[in-house]
Design an enzyme around this catalytic site. Structure first.
Site, PDB file in Angstrom:
ATOM      1  N   ASN A 216     -35.991 -33.741 -24.088  1.00  0.00           N
ATOM      2  CA  ASN A 216     -35.554 -32.829 -25.160  1.00  0.00           C
ATOM      3  C   ASN A 216     -36.622 -31.775 -25.459  1.00  0.00           C
ATOM      4  O   ASN A 216     -36.316 -30.597 -25.649  1.00  0.00           O
ATOM      5  CB  ASN A 216     -35.225 -33.618 -26.436  1.00  0.00           C
ATOM      6  CG  ASN A 216     -33.785 -34.107 -26.441  1.00  0.00           C
ATOM      7  OD1 ASN A 216     -33.053 -33.908 -25.478  1.00  0.00           O
ATOM      8  ND2 ASN A 216     -33.374 -34.751 -27.511  1.00  0.00           N
ATOM      9  N   PHE A 257     -30.729 -23.265 -19.671  1.00  0.00           N
ATOM     10  CA  PHE A 257     -31.555 -23.231 -20.882  1.00  0.00           C
ATOM     11  C   PHE A 257     -32.476 -22.009 -20.946  1.00  0.00           C
ATOM     12  O   PHE A 257     -33.585 -22.058 -21.463  1.00  0.00           O
ATOM     13  CB  PHE A 257     -32.332 -24.552 -21.072  1.00  0.00           C
ATOM     14  CG  PHE A 257     -31.437 -25.587 -21.707  1.00  0.00           C
ATOM     15  CD1 PHE A 257     -30.402 -26.164 -20.994  1.00  0.00           C
ATOM     16  CD2 PHE A 257     -31.582 -25.920 -23.038  1.00  0.00           C
ATOM     17  CE1 PHE A 257     -29.528 -27.056 -21.586  1.00  0.00           C
ATOM     18  CE2 PHE A 257     -30.709 -26.811 -23.643  1.00  0.00           C
ATOM     19  CZ  PHE A 257     -29.682 -27.377 -22.908  1.00  0.00           C
ATOM     20  N   CYS A 268     -30.720 -33.067 -32.751  1.00  0.00           N
ATOM     21  CA  CYS A 268     -31.827 -33.715 -32.030  1.00  0.00           C
ATOM     22  C   CYS A 268     -33.049 -32.860 -31.716  1.00  0.00           C
ATOM     23  O   CYS A 268     -34.162 -33.276 -31.997  1.00  0.00           O
ATOM     24  CB  CYS A 268     -31.288 -34.366 -30.771  1.00  0.00           C
ATOM     25  SG  CYS A 268     -30.252 -35.779 -31.202  1.00  0.00           S
TER      26      CYS A 268
HETATM   27  P1  NAD Z   1     -24.650 -40.304 -36.225  1.00  0.00           P
HETATM   28  O1  NAD Z   1     -25.315 -40.066 -37.528  1.00  0.00           O
HETATM   29  O2  NAD Z   1     -23.556 -39.414 -35.769  1.00  0.00           O
HETATM   30  O3  NAD Z   1     -24.059 -41.794 -36.198  1.00  0.00           O
HETATM   31  C1  NAD Z   1     -24.757 -42.929 -36.611  1.00  0.00           C
HETATM   32  C2  NAD Z   1     -23.729 -43.940 -37.142  1.00  0.00           C
HETATM   33  O4  NAD Z   1     -24.378 -45.193 -37.352  1.00  0.00           O
HETATM   34  C3  NAD Z   1     -23.125 -43.540 -38.500  1.00  0.00           C
HETATM   35  O5  NAD Z   1     -21.711 -43.527 -38.405  1.00  0.00           O
HETATM   36  C4  NAD Z   1     -23.627 -44.647 -39.464  1.00  0.00           C
HETATM   37  O6  NAD Z   1     -22.693 -44.970 -40.477  1.00  0.00           O
HETATM   38  C5  NAD Z   1     -23.826 -45.810 -38.499  1.00  0.00           C
HETATM   39  N1  NAD Z   1     -24.734 -46.864 -38.957  1.00  0.00           N
HETATM   40  C6  NAD Z   1     -25.965 -46.744 -39.525  1.00  0.00           C
HETATM   41  N2  NAD Z   1     -26.480 -47.969 -39.758  1.00  0.00           N
HETATM   42  C7  NAD Z   1     -25.576 -48.877 -39.307  1.00  0.00           C
HETATM   43  C8  NAD Z   1     -25.542 -50.307 -39.250  1.00  0.00           C
HETATM   44  N3  NAD Z   1     -26.553 -51.056 -39.691  1.00  0.00           N
HETATM   45  N4  NAD Z   1     -24.445 -50.904 -38.752  1.00  0.00           N
HETATM   46  C9  NAD Z   1     -23.408 -50.177 -38.292  1.00  0.00           C
HETATM   47  N5  NAD Z   1     -23.392 -48.813 -38.305  1.00  0.00           N
HETATM   48  C10 NAD Z   1     -24.463 -48.179 -38.800  1.00  0.00           C
HETATM   49  O7  NAD Z   1     -25.814 -40.341 -35.154  1.00  0.00           O
HETATM   50  P2  NAD Z   1     -25.769 -39.827 -33.632  1.00  0.00           P
HETATM   51  O8  NAD Z   1     -25.760 -38.340 -33.603  1.00  0.00           O
HETATM   52  O9  NAD Z   1     -24.734 -40.583 -32.901  1.00  0.00           O
HETATM   53  O10 NAD Z   1     -27.212 -40.280 -33.136  1.00  0.00           O
HETATM   54  C11 NAD Z   1     -27.517 -41.650 -32.935  1.00  0.00           C
HETATM   55  C12 NAD Z   1     -28.821 -41.748 -32.159  1.00  0.00           C
HETATM   56  O11 NAD Z   1     -28.626 -41.207 -30.846  1.00  0.00           O
HETATM   57  C13 NAD Z   1     -29.991 -40.962 -32.748  1.00  0.00           C
HETATM   58  O12 NAD Z   1     -31.176 -41.672 -32.499  1.00  0.00           O
HETATM   59  C14 NAD Z   1     -29.990 -39.653 -31.962  1.00  0.00           C
HETATM   60  O13 NAD Z   1     -31.267 -39.079 -31.908  1.00  0.00           O
HETATM   61  C15 NAD Z   1     -29.565 -40.141 -30.595  1.00  0.00           C
HETATM   62  N6  NAD Z   1     -28.881 -39.132 -29.757  1.00  0.00           N
HETATM   63  C16 NAD Z   1     -27.940 -38.314 -30.321  1.00  0.00           C
HETATM   64  C17 NAD Z   1     -27.266 -37.400 -29.521  1.00  0.00           C
HETATM   65  C18 NAD Z   1     -26.236 -36.458 -30.103  1.00  0.00           C
HETATM   66  O14 NAD Z   1     -25.784 -35.577 -29.381  1.00  0.00           O
HETATM   67  N7  NAD Z   1     -25.829 -36.587 -31.356  1.00  0.00           N
HETATM   68  C19 NAD Z   1     -27.523 -37.341 -28.137  1.00  0.00           C
HETATM   69  C20 NAD Z   1     -28.479 -38.212 -27.603  1.00  0.00           C
HETATM   70  C21 NAD Z   1     -29.148 -39.113 -28.426  1.00  0.00           C
HETATM   71  C1  UGA Z   2     -29.333 -31.804 -26.541  1.00  0.00           C
HETATM   72  C2  UGA Z   2     -29.652 -32.124 -25.074  1.00  0.00           C
HETATM   73  O1  UGA Z   2     -29.136 -31.080 -24.239  1.00  0.00           O
HETATM   74  C3  UGA Z   2     -29.040 -33.465 -24.659  1.00  0.00           C
HETATM   75  O2  UGA Z   2     -29.427 -33.781 -23.323  1.00  0.00           O
HETATM   76  C4  UGA Z   2     -29.545 -34.545 -25.617  1.00  0.00           C
HETATM   77  O3  UGA Z   2     -28.942 -35.790 -25.311  1.00  0.00           O
HETATM   78  C5  UGA Z   2     -29.212 -34.160 -27.034  1.00  0.00           C
HETATM   79  O4  UGA Z   2     -29.797 -32.864 -27.349  1.00  0.00           O
HETATM   80  C6  UGA Z   2     -29.764 -35.121 -28.034  1.00  0.00           C
HETATM   81  O5  UGA Z   2     -30.744 -35.795 -27.778  1.00  0.00           O
HETATM   82  O6  UGA Z   2     -29.156 -35.130 -29.098  1.00  0.00           O
HETATM   83  P1  UGA Z   2     -27.228 -30.864 -27.863  1.00  0.00           P
HETATM   84  O7  UGA Z   2     -28.145 -30.825 -29.037  1.00  0.00           O
HETATM   85  O8  UGA Z   2     -25.881 -31.449 -28.018  1.00  0.00           O
HETATM   86  O9  UGA Z   2     -27.921 -31.651 -26.641  1.00  0.00           O
HETATM   87  O10 UGA Z   2     -26.993 -29.369 -27.368  1.00  0.00           O
HETATM   88  P2  UGA Z   2     -27.666 -28.361 -26.336  1.00  0.00           P
HETATM   89  O11 UGA Z   2     -26.612 -27.826 -25.474  1.00  0.00           O
HETATM   90  O12 UGA Z   2     -28.853 -28.936 -25.665  1.00  0.00           O
HETATM   91  O13 UGA Z   2     -28.135 -27.191 -27.307  1.00  0.00           O
HETATM   92  C7  UGA Z   2     -29.128 -27.412 -28.285  1.00  0.00           C
HETATM   93  C8  UGA Z   2     -29.437 -26.099 -28.982  1.00  0.00           C
HETATM   94  O14 UGA Z   2     -30.092 -25.197 -28.102  1.00  0.00           O
HETATM   95  C9  UGA Z   2     -28.199 -25.363 -29.488  1.00  0.00           C
HETATM   96  O15 UGA Z   2     -28.487 -24.777 -30.731  1.00  0.00           O
HETATM   97  C10 UGA Z   2     -27.973 -24.301 -28.428  1.00  0.00           C
HETATM   98  O16 UGA Z   2     -27.278 -23.183 -28.894  1.00  0.00           O
HETATM   99  C11 UGA Z   2     -29.403 -23.958 -28.063  1.00  0.00           C
HETATM  100  N1  UGA Z   2     -29.535 -23.379 -26.711  1.00  0.00           N
HETATM  101  C12 UGA Z   2     -29.259 -24.124 -25.609  1.00  0.00           C
HETATM  102  C13 UGA Z   2     -29.981 -22.065 -26.571  1.00  0.00           C
HETATM  103  O17 UGA Z   2     -30.242 -21.364 -27.568  1.00  0.00           O
HETATM  104  N2  UGA Z   2     -30.133 -21.546 -25.317  1.00  0.00           N
HETATM  105  C14 UGA Z   2     -29.867 -22.283 -24.199  1.00  0.00           C
HETATM  106  O18 UGA Z   2     -30.053 -21.734 -23.075  1.00  0.00           O
HETATM  107  C15 UGA Z   2     -29.420 -23.594 -24.350  1.00  0.00           C
END
Ligand code: NAD
Ligand code: UGA
Length: 439
Positions: A216, A257, A268
């Site tokens: 990231n 990117f 994130c």
């Molecule tokens: P989110 O906030 O969308 O979802 C988390 C969920 O967990 C919520 O619905 C909450 O109610 C639930 N929760 C919390 N405590 C709980 C418990 N004890 N039992 C059952 N449910 C519980 O979070 P997210 O965006 O899915 O992110 C989760 C993790 O994954 C984070 O560490 C984030 O950094 C990572 N991550 C997120 C993304 C993304 O695109 N959102 C991508 C890669 C990694």
């Molecule tokens: C990002 C990573 O791409 C995922 O691999 C990772 O799992 C995730 O974070 C996470 O850990 O949550 P995401 O946040 O969904 O995914 O979206 P991206 O497509 O990566 O974009 C992130 C931000 O960067 C956005 O605001 C987007 O508009 C911006 N961006 C992206 C730019 O400004 N320029 C680019 O060329 C690419």
């Protein structure tokens, strides 16, 4: 296999749905009752293309269930995923309280229901290096040894808006573990990836945790690099997209990117950079590049604000039409969206905001307050506006009817932070056009 996924958010829900699609029997558990009720009815609490079809299909097949009953689910499961949020704390560190609560809940259940084979506890949430070791210690302190529960790190790399595709077809699968049993169990869990020869990266727990943050952080570095270069290109009368194309064709650099924008946002990148910086501090290593990335990202948002304010100068009671609120297209996620910094700054400088987003307005409302007027179309947002500010690259903005748009606006000015409008067409239509990183 019987699987429990704790957390029905972006990651937990997508993971659970895809694992059910692989043929496993999956319970997705959440503490949010309304979220679970919605899911049971086949409705997704998040906007994610393709997710509702997979939810419905797997609910109907009987392989997928949503519940708040963690105990009976974990009791029956051979693999338990933790996918709860790990937000930023005040100091920038990753706040691990939801994760440790979930771990303690699992430990309590496992102590009461001993099983013959060890349960695999997979940490899917993004966590700083050392967390999985702390999870192991926590389990040991609760009387659960390696013979009862094996901890695995399996970070997630999905992108919002593309989450189903990324989960069904990842570029790599990172597994951190300390035992061969764990690697084998994860491979049989992910049998479709093995069949499709998707690379597995089998490493230590610590390396897996680092890979997630490093990936990231590196992507954020690329974005900040191009955003910084975009500012220079504006001064040197160069188009940064031409520069990015020329750079990206070098396989060592790659084309992705390198798209300038209003600054990166989302759930994130901003929090993970802060968390990695905090890990650096804790270990006596100042991660200077990440500090710079954060500063560049803030400056980028200020730059957008300044571009708009310059064009509003001298206009009384100015109106800004904002197209797009979400941090990127194809999501309704407003977490750390650039709009949350840019719009309040414009409002503080006397602008009235009329905003349109295809799906994010409901999530934006509680964060942006009532100072923003939410509109049901781009044309409605443009009514009497003095600047049209494009913040999200939704598809429908690419071929917007410029003549119709112009007829709506009081002053025909476009500030395009996503480069979705063709500058020549905009000029031909009579607009004063500014595109980020362009002469
Ligand atoms: P989110 O906030 O969308 O979802 C988390 C969920 O967990 C919520 O619905 C909450 O109610 C639930 N929760 C919390 N405590 C709980 C418990 N004890 N039992 C059952 N449910 C519980 O979070 P997210 O965006 O899915 O992110 C989760 C993790 O994954 C984070 O560490 C984030 O950094 C990572 N991550 C997120 C993304 C993304 O695109 N959102 C991508 C890669 C990694
Ligand atoms: C990002 C990573 O791409 C995922 O691999 C990772 O799992 C995730 O974070 C996470 O850990 O949550 P995401 O946040 O969904 O995914 O979206 P991206 O497509 O990566 O974009 C992130 C931000 O960067 C956005 O605001 C987007 O508009 C911006 N961006 C992206 C730019 O400004 N320029 C680019 O060329 C690419």
């Amino acid at each position: 296999m019987r699987i429990t996924v704790i957390g029905a958010g972006y990651v937990g829900l997508v993971t659970g749905v895809c694992l059910a699609d692989f043929g496993h029997s999956v319970d997705v558990i959440d503490i949010d009752a309304s979220r679970i009720e919605r899911l049971k009815a086949g409705h997704s609490p998040i906007f994610e293309p393709g997710i509702e079809r997979l939810i419905t299909h797997n609910l109907e097949s009987g392989r997928l269930a949503f519940s708040m009953d963690l105990e009976s689910s974990v009791h029956a499961a051979s693999v338990v995923f933790i996918a709860v949020s790990t937000p930023s704390s005040d100091t920038g560190e990753s706040d691990l309280r939801y994760l440790f609560t979930a771990v303690d809940q699992v430990a309590a259940i496992l102590s009461q229901h001993p099983s013959e084979t060890p349960t695999i506890l997979v940490v899917k949430s993004t966590v700083p290096v050392g967390t999985c070791t702390s999870v192991r210690t926590r389990l040991l302190n609760a009387g659960i040894g390696e013979d009862r529960c094996i901890v695995v790190s399996n970070p997630e790399f999905l992108r919002e808006g593309n989450a189903i595709g990324d989960c069904l077809n990842p570029e790599r699968v990172v597994i951190g573990a300390e035992s061969a049993v764990a690697f084998d169990r994860m491979k049989s869990l992910y049998h479709p990836y093995v069949a499709r020869e998707i690379p597995f990266v089998e490493v230590s727990l610590a390396a897996a945790e680092h890979i997630k943050y490093a990936s990231n952080a590196f992507l954020a570095v690329k974005i900040s690099f191009i955003n910084e270069l975009a500012l220079l290109c504006e001064k040197t009368h160069t188009d940064v997209l031409e520069v990015a194309r020329g750079m990206g064709l070098d396989a060592r650099i790659g084309p992705s990117f390198l798209m300038p924008g209003p600054g990166f946002g989302g759930s994130c990148f901003p929090k993970d950079i802060r968390a990695l910086e905090a890990v650096g501090q804790k270990n006596g290593v100042e991660l200077k590049l990440l500090g710079a990335v954060d500063l560049i990202n803030k400056r980028q948002k200020r730059h957008v604000v300044n571009q708009v304010l310059t064009r509003l100068s001298g206009i009384s009671a100015p109106i800004v039409a904002v197209l797009g609120l979400a941090f990127k297209a194809n999501t309704d996620d407003m977490r750390d969206a650039p709009a949350l910094d840019i719009l309040p700054a414009l409002i503080a400088n006397g602008a009235m905001i009329q905003a349109y987003d295809l799906v994010a307005a409901d999530n934006a409302r509680p964060l942006l307050g009532e100072h923003v007027r939410y509109c049901s179309s781009a044309m409605a947002a443009a009514a009497d506006a003095d600047v049209l500010l494009i913040l999200t690259e939704w598809n429908e903005f690419y071929d917007i009817d410029l003549m119709a748009l112009k007829s709506q606006m009081r002053t025909p000015t476009i500030v395009d932070t996503r480069r979705v409008i063709d500058p020549k067409s905009a000029t031909r239509a009579g607009f004063n056009y500014y595109g980020i990183g362009r002469a």
